[in-house]
Motif scaffolding. Structure first.
Motif, PDB file in Angstrom:
ATOM      1  N   ALA A   1       0.828  -1.194   0.000  1.00  6.87           N
ATOM      2  CA  ALA A   1       0.000   0.000   0.000  1.00  6.87           C
ATOM      3  C   ALA A   1       0.873   1.259   0.000  1.00  6.87           C
ATOM      4  N   ARG A   2       1.958   1.237   0.816  1.00  4.72           N
ATOM      5  CA  ARG A   2       2.852   2.409   0.848  1.00  4.72           C
ATOM      6  C   ARG A   2       3.471   2.659  -0.525  1.00  4.72           C
ATOM      7  N   THR A   3       3.875   1.599  -1.193  1.00  5.02           N
ATOM      8  CA  THR A   3       4.502   1.744  -2.507  1.00  5.02           C
ATOM      9  C   THR A   3       3.514   2.314  -3.514  1.00  5.02           C
ATOM     10  N   ALA A   4       2.281   1.832  -3.500  1.00  8.38           N
ATOM     11  CA  ALA A   4       1.260   2.336  -4.429  1.00  8.38           C
ATOM     12  C   ALA A   4       0.975   3.809  -4.170  1.00  8.38           C
ATOM     13  N   VAL A   5       0.859   4.190  -2.900  1.00  4.93           N
ATOM     14  CA  VAL A   5       0.625   5.595  -2.556  1.00  4.93           C
ATOM     15  C   VAL A   5       1.796   6.447  -3.034  1.00  4.93           C
ATOM     16  N   ALA A   6       3.013   5.968  -2.802  1.00 10.16           N
ATOM     17  CA  ALA A   6       4.205   6.723  -3.206  1.00 10.16           C
ATOM     18  C   ALA A   6       4.264   6.922  -4.716  1.00 10.16           C
ATOM     19  N   ARG A   7       3.652   6.012  -5.457  1.00 12.72           N
ATOM     20  CA  ARG A   7       3.632   6.121  -6.920  1.00 12.72           C
ATOM     21  C   ARG A   7       2.427   6.912  -7.427  1.00 12.72           C
ATOM     22  N   LEU A  20       0.245  -3.203  12.325  1.00 12.44           N
ATOM     23  CA  LEU A  20       1.065  -2.267  11.567  1.00 12.44           C
ATOM     24  C   LEU A  20       0.414  -0.888  11.533  1.00 12.44           C
ATOM     25  N   PRO A  21       1.225   0.161  11.471  1.00  6.31           N
ATOM     26  CA  PRO A  21       0.646   1.503  11.375  1.00  6.31           C
ATOM     27  C   PRO A  21      -0.022   1.687  10.007  1.00  6.31           C
ATOM     28  N   ASP A  22      -1.043   2.519   9.982  1.00 10.17           N
ATOM     29  CA  ASP A  22      -1.713   2.810   8.715  1.00 10.17           C
ATOM     30  C   ASP A  22      -0.753   3.542   7.786  1.00 10.17           C
ATOM     31  N   PRO A  23      -0.704   3.147   6.520  1.00  9.66           N
ATOM     32  CA  PRO A  23       0.160   3.868   5.577  1.00  9.66           C
ATOM     33  C   PRO A  23      -0.408   5.265   5.306  1.00  9.66           C
ATOM     34  N   ALA A  24       0.451   6.251   5.389  1.00 15.83           N
ATOM     35  CA  ALA A  24       0.028   7.629   5.119  1.00 15.83           C
ATOM     36  C   ALA A  24      -0.515   7.716   3.699  1.00 15.83           C
ATOM     37  N   GLY A  25      -1.649   8.389   3.559  1.00 12.50           N
ATOM     38  CA  GLY A  25      -2.220   8.606   2.240  1.00 12.50           C
ATOM     39  C   GLY A  25      -3.181   7.530   1.781  1.00 12.50           C
ATOM     40  N   ALA A  26      -3.348   6.463   2.528  1.00 14.21           N
ATOM     41  CA  ALA A  26      -4.276   5.385   2.149  1.00 14.21           C
ATOM     42  C   ALA A  26      -5.545   5.483   2.977  1.00 14.21           C
ATOM     43  N   ASP A  27      -6.671   5.168   2.345  1.00 19.09           N
ATOM     44  CA  ASP A  27      -7.921   5.023   3.086  1.00 19.09           C
ATOM     45  C   ASP A  27      -7.911   3.621   3.669  1.00 19.09           C
ATOM     46  N   VAL A  28      -8.116   3.503   4.982  1.00 14.06           N
ATOM     47  CA  VAL A  28      -8.034   2.206   5.646  1.00 14.06           C
ATOM     48  C   VAL A  28      -9.423   1.764   6.092  1.00 14.06           C
TER      49      VAL A  28
END
Length: 183
Positions: A1-7, A20-28
């Motif tokens: 999820a972090r990689t997809a958000v970063a892209r 795990l912490p929620d990835p910044a920028g993702a709707d969880v």
């Protein structure tokens, strides 16, 4: 999820049983059961260009849940717990695509004949890419590192050498991007 958000992707992460912490920028979206997971995935997949199914969902669940603790009694055998199948969410999403051109990526944890079982699972599930890795002693889900082979419906195979999970995520998203741009 972090990689997809970063892209630059808009990401909906459906998660269960993780600390795990929620990835910044993702709707969880948090779920607690395989049935809830199915409902959330089908809802999110309705408008997704790419669906990545990395969850290790149990194949079976108890047919009924006890309302309280099942206590042991002296001289009594352990209770038999009847099981029912969990929904095969990956196969459902892959065979009933919510949108034309939707890409579906699955994950498969295998313990033996990893590639043969992975190829069979890829055909059976109907997804576009299947990330296959061997699990077992000292090869755990909780590890920060992994080794895998990404199998594609077109017959190609992309090995990912042992290393950080971020490298595996980069490989998966490189493959997704390449296929998505061809459409």
């Amino acid at each position: 999820a972090r990689t997809a958000v970063a892209r630059g992707a808009r990401v909906t992460l459906i998660e269960a049983n993780t600390g795990l912490p929620d990835p910044a920028g993702a709707d969880v979206v948090r779920v607690g059961t395989a049935v809830q997971l199915r409902e959330a995935v089908l809802k999110a997949a309705a408008d997704a260009d790419v669906v990545v199914m990395a969850a290790a969902v149990a194949d079976f669940r108890p047919a009924a849940y006890a309302s309280g603790k099942i206590k042991k009694k002296d001289g009594e055998e352990a209770p038999v717990v009847p099981l029912v199948r969990n929904p095969d969410i990956l196969a459902e999403v892959a065979t009933e695509r919510a949108r034309p051109g939707q890409l579906v990526v699955g994950f498969a944890a295998e313990t033996d004949d990893v590639l043969a079982n992975g190829r069979a699972k890829l055909r059976r599930k109907g997804c576009d890419l299947l990330v296959v890795n061997e699990v077992g002693e000292r090869k755990t889900f909780g590890s920060e590192e992994n080794e895998a082979v990404v199998l594609a419906a077109d017959g190609t195979e992309t090995p990912v050498p042992y290393g950080p999970k971020e490298a595996l995520a980069d490989t998966v998203w490189d493959l997704v991007s390449g296929r998505f741009q061809q459409m």
